[in-house]
Scaffold this motif. Structure first.
Motif, short mmCIF file in Angstrom:
data_model
loop_
_atom_site.label_atom_id
_atom_site.label_comp_id
_atom_site.label_asym_id
_atom_site.label_seq_id
_atom_site.Cartn_x
_atom_site.Cartn_y
_atom_site.Cartn_z
N GLU A 126 0.77 -1.24 -0.08
CA GLU A 126 0.02 -0.02 0.04
C GLU A 126 0.99 1.17 0.15
OE1 GLU A 126 -2.23 0.76 3.57
OE2 GLU A 126 -1.31 -1.11 4.63
N ASP A 127 0.18 2.23 -0.56
CA ASP A 127 1.09 3.56 -0.37
C ASP A 127 0.35 4.52 0.47
OD1 ASP A 127 2.58 2.74 -3.01
OD2 ASP A 127 0.98 3.30 -4.06
N MET A 128 1.24 5.21 0.77
CA MET A 128 1.01 6.56 1.80
C MET A 128 1.52 7.84 1.51
SD MET A 128 1.88 6.62 5.95
CE MET A 128 3.57 6.98 5.59
N ASP A 129 0.87 8.73 1.34
CA ASP A 129 1.20 10.20 1.07
C ASP A 129 1.02 10.79 2.13
OD1 ASP A 129 1.77 9.63 -1.70
OD2 ASP A 129 -0.43 10.19 -2.28
N PHE A 130 2.20 11.71 2.69
CA PHE A 130 1.81 12.39 3.98
C PHE A 130 2.81 13.83 3.76
CE2 PHE A 130 5.80 9.97 4.10
CZ PHE A 130 6.65 10.85 4.41
N THR A 131 2.48 14.69 4.88
CA THR A 131 3.01 15.97 4.98
C THR A 131 3.81 16.02 6.13
OG1 THR A 131 1.16 16.90 6.06
CG2 THR A 131 1.46 17.12 3.52
N PHE A 132 4.88 16.88 6.49
CA PHE A 132 5.39 16.99 7.70
C PHE A 132 5.91 18.41 7.94
CE2 PHE A 132 8.55 16.04 4.45
CZ PHE A 132 9.52 16.91 4.69
N GLU A 133 5.65 18.93 9.16
CA GLU A 133 5.97 20.37 9.60
C GLU A 133 7.23 20.67 9.89
OE1 GLU A 133 3.16 22.31 9.54
OE2 GLU A 133 1.94 20.26 8.99
N ASP A 134 8.33 19.71 10.21
CA ASP A 134 9.76 19.93 10.50
C ASP A 134 10.26 18.89 10.47
OD1 ASP A 134 11.81 21.61 11.20
OD2 ASP A 134 11.08 21.77 13.31
N TRP A 135 11.74 19.09 10.27
CA TRP A 135 12.68 18.01 10.16
C TRP A 135 14.20 18.42 10.77
CZ3 TRP A 135 17.05 18.20 6.89
CH2 TRP A 135 17.16 19.19 6.08
N GLU A 136 14.75 17.27 11.09
CA GLU A 136 16.15 17.61 11.74
C GLU A 136 17.26 16.15 11.28
OE1 GLU A 136 15.75 16.60 16.01
OE2 GLU A 136 13.88 17.63 16.08
N MET A 137 18.41 16.61 11.09
CA MET A 137 19.27 15.74 10.62
C MET A 137 20.50 15.43 11.83
SD MET A 137 21.26 16.09 6.90
CE MET A 137 21.50 17.63 7.19
#
Length: 156
Positions: free
Chosen positions: A134-145
């Motif tokens: 199955e496929d899932m599309d999503f959004t995110f508000e922030d990210w870290e590395m």
């Protein structure tokens, strides 16, 4: 003679780890087949006196992603059901680490914060199929590395 990358330094595609943290519960998302997250910058056209063209100025960004995984977990459907039943949306974090022990680049880890699914498959079958995914599309508000690849010999 020019410096070139060694073949051994390419990062092997399936040597990754993916964790999802939902409401304080951390899951090793081993059923993931692929995942891609990207950041798109929003740009504003800026008129500049004395130029025939306009400049471009960054004015924000948006985080989006997509994933494919084996159809053998109800975690995503449980989030969708909670939203349907209560109106309360579920936000979660995804952590992706890439590390190939043969490559000299080491390990990179990206953490996507406050992810939110766009929707998902509720039920599925395929009488001709070998396995279900199955496929899932999503959004995110922030990210870290927190971990970055090392520079390869010859890059500097």
């Amino acid at each position: 003679m020019s410096t070139v990358m060694k073949a051994k330094d390419a990062v092997y595609a399936s040597l990754a780890q993916c964790f999802i943290t939902i409401a304080g519960n951390r899951y090793l998302f081993m059923q993931a087949i692929d995942l891609e997250a990207k950041m798109d910058k929003t740009k504003t056209k800026v008129p500049i006196l004395g130029k025939t063209g306009k400049g471009n100025k960054a004015s924000g960004w948006e985080g989006t992603g997509s994933a494919t995984f084996h159809y053998n977990t109800s975690i995503i459907r449980e989030m969708l059901k909670k939203y349907k039943d209560t109106g309360e949306d579920v936000y979660f974090d995804i952590q992706i680490s890439n590390e190939d022990p043969t490559s000299a680049v080491g390990r990179q880890t990206i953490i996507l914060r406050d992810c939110n699914v766009d929707g998902g498959i509720l039920a599925k079958f395929d009488a001709n199929g070998e396995y279900l995914d199955e496929d899932m599309d999503f959004t995110f508000e922030d990210w870290e590395m927190p971990e970055t690849f090392q520079l390869l010999e010859g890059m500097e």
